[in-house]
Design an enzyme around this catalytic site. Structure first.
Site, PDB file in Angstrom:
ATOM      1  N   HIS A   1       0.865  -1.178   0.000  1.00 27.18           N
ATOM      2  CA  HIS A   1       0.000   0.000   0.000  1.00 27.18           C
ATOM      3  C   HIS A   1       0.901   1.226   0.000  1.00 27.18           C
ATOM      4  O   HIS A   1       1.660   1.459   0.941  1.00 27.18           O
ATOM      5  CB  HIS A   1      -0.918   0.010   1.215  1.00 27.18           C
ATOM      6  CG  HIS A   1      -1.845   1.191   1.249  1.00 27.18           C
ATOM      7  ND1 HIS A   1      -3.094   1.162   0.666  1.00 27.18           N
ATOM      8  CD2 HIS A   1      -1.697   2.435   1.757  1.00 27.18           C
ATOM      9  CE1 HIS A   1      -3.683   2.333   0.833  1.00 27.18           C
ATOM     10  NE2 HIS A   1      -2.851   3.126   1.490  1.00 27.18           N
ATOM     11  N   CYS A   2       0.812   2.011  -1.055  1.00 29.63           N
ATOM     12  CA  CYS A   2       1.686   3.177  -1.214  1.00 29.63           C
ATOM     13  C   CYS A   2       0.962   4.427  -0.736  1.00 29.63           C
ATOM     14  O   CYS A   2      -0.109   4.770  -1.259  1.00 29.63           O
ATOM     15  CB  CYS A   2       2.104   3.331  -2.679  1.00 29.63           C
ATOM     16  SG  CYS A   2       3.207   4.726  -2.976  1.00 29.63           S
ATOM     17  N   VAL A   3       1.548   5.117   0.229  1.00 30.86           N
ATOM     18  CA  VAL A   3       0.926   6.336   0.749  1.00 30.86           C
ATOM     19  C   VAL A   3       1.078   7.495  -0.217  1.00 30.86           C
ATOM     20  O   VAL A   3       0.306   8.460  -0.162  1.00 30.86           O
ATOM     21  CB  VAL A   3       1.532   6.704   2.112  1.00 30.86           C
ATOM     22  CG1 VAL A   3       1.211   5.653   3.152  1.00 30.86           C
ATOM     23  CG2 VAL A   3       3.042   6.919   2.011  1.00 30.86           C
TER      24      VAL A   3
ATOM     25  N   SER B   1      -3.135   4.517  -2.436  1.00 29.07           N
ATOM     26  CA  SER B   1      -3.773   3.350  -3.029  1.00 29.07           C
ATOM     27  C   SER B   1      -2.801   2.182  -2.962  1.00 29.07           C
ATOM     28  O   SER B   1      -1.615   2.360  -2.657  1.00 29.07           O
ATOM     29  CB  SER B   1      -4.180   3.626  -4.477  1.00 29.07           C
ATOM     30  OG  SER B   1      -4.748   2.482  -5.073  1.00 29.07           O
TER      31      SER B   1
END
Length: 410
Positions: free
Chosen positions: A288-290, A294
């Site tokens: 999960h990339c901040v 998303s």
């Protein structure tokens, strides 16, 4: 009798008409399901009144009261819009105000620049771990990234281009790089490969729908019956699910068995994981990339890698052009660490401070890009690497850059 029978439905529709009235630009439906108005944002806030009373009387304010106050503020912070006021996410606002202030303050003196540029990554990491401990989505990093791109480009146009050393061709090339970054981010923000329950006929979930599901918290939804969407991040499944999960058995990740997700109530294919921040399962989930708020999965992994690559190339090119303008008699690498007289002029000092801020961001993105390339070369995902380290089935190699997951296909 027929006339009376036909009149009954007409009366019902008339009675239901007030409920279907469209909202004006300043009205909205609050978190309690009631119609409210933007002008009443400071009315009937019992939690805020109670907190102020306790603060005035020198009594401690309970953490639950502070959370209620923040929830009320975030629910009432809206802007007028067509068919109802739109909610403004509070996490978007801090970068818009703090980043220009910090960078301009850092341009006043070399020591101020060192303190500010050192504290910015520390504050960002602190906020990162704070939001991940609460298992909640945030637009702070996406806002920070987009605004940083825009502000660096603005400073470049206002302070660097007028000095006359950047020609139209170089400016056009840098602008094209910026546009490619935005396009790649747009593609990376799309559906990463969400898995939906086949028992329902609703369409695949987009980013806004997942955010809507995440706001509902532990409530049951139609798409995911009996699903708790407010789970943690560190473990992808409950303890009982982890023990019985067939994927934890040894075997090639490409040939992993299907397993059941108790959260989404569906059977997951091999290498799919449940993201407890987004509240939904993702095909071949990497992490999960901040920075894009998303997940990175099967459908958007290539766009994510492309965004990183284009950003690195564009950022290095912009840094080179800026240093070549403010330190004309030195090489780029030398000017980065030694540029005498750069703080004599505020314009050059601001450019130099923005260069170092870009170097910090570029260095962090380069590390992420390197890890991604290593994982791709060994056919593993970041989620599988972290899972192997937690279960102590993997070992770190080459100063931790490479992780042997212990799988036969590694």
């Amino acid at each position: 009798t027929t006339q009376k029978g036909t009149m009954k439905p007409v009366k019902k529709t008339k009675a239901e008409e007030p409920e279907l009235e469209p909202l004006c630009c300043c009205e909205y439906i609050d978190r309690n399901g009631e119609k409210n108005h933007v002008a009443a944002c400071l009315c009937d806030c019992q939690d805020l009144d109670e907190g102020c009373d306790r603060w005035i009387t020198c009594k401690s304010v309970q953490p639950e009261t502070c959370e209620k106050i923040m929830d009320t503020i975030s629910d009432r912070l809206r802007i007028p819009w067509l068919r109802g006021a739109k909610k403004v996410n509070i996490s978007i606002l801090p970068p818009l105000f703090l980043l220009p202030v910090f960078l301009r303050v850092a341009s006043w003196h070399f020591l101020l620049g060192a303190v500010v540029l050192t504290s910015l990554p520390v504050l960002a990491l602190w906020y990162y771990y704070l939001t991940h401990r609460r298992k909640e989505q945030t637009l702070f990093f996406l806002s920070l990234g987009l605004f940083s791109l825009g502000y660096m480009y603005y400073v470049f146009l206002q302070e660097v281009v007028p000095k006359g050393r950047v020609g139209p061709a170089r400016l056009a090339l840098l602008t094209c790089g910026l546009l490619l970054i935005l396009f790649a981010l747009y593609r990376a923000k799309k559906n990463p490969g969400y898995l939906r329950n086949p028992a329902h006929n609703d369409g695949a979930l987009g980013g806004s729908q997942v955010e809507c599901l995440n706001r509902k918290g532990p409530e049951k939804t139609k798409a995911f019956p009996s699903a708790d969407l407010s789970g943690g991040l560190n473990n992808r499944a409950p303890k009982d699910e982890t023990k019985d999960s067939p994927r934890t058995a040894a075997g090639s990740p490409a040939k992993g068995k299907e397993d059941w997700c108790a959260k989404c109530q569906l059977v997951r294919p091999a290498r799919a994981w449940h993201c407890r921040i987004c509240g939904i399962c993702v095909r071949r989930m990497d992490h999960h990339c901040v920075w894009i708020n998303s997940c990175v999965g099967e459908s958007n992994h290539q766009a994510f890698i492309l965004a990183l690559l284009v950003f690195l190339l564009t950022s290095v090119y912009g840094i080179t052009l800026t240093l070549d303008t403010i330190c004309t008699d030195r090489s780029v690498f030398t000017a980065l660490f030694y540029c005498p007289g750069v703080y004599a002029n505020y314009s050059s000092a601001l450019c130099f401070t923005c260069v170092w801020y870009s170097v910090i961001i570029t260095g962090s993105m380069a590390y992420i890009f390197l890890i991604q390339l290593i994982n791709i070369s060994y056919n593993v995902t970041e989620r599988e690497v972290q899972q192997a380290l937690r279960q102590k089935t993997g070992r770190r190699l080459l100063c931790g850059l490479i992780v042997d997951t212990g799988l036969p296909g590694w």
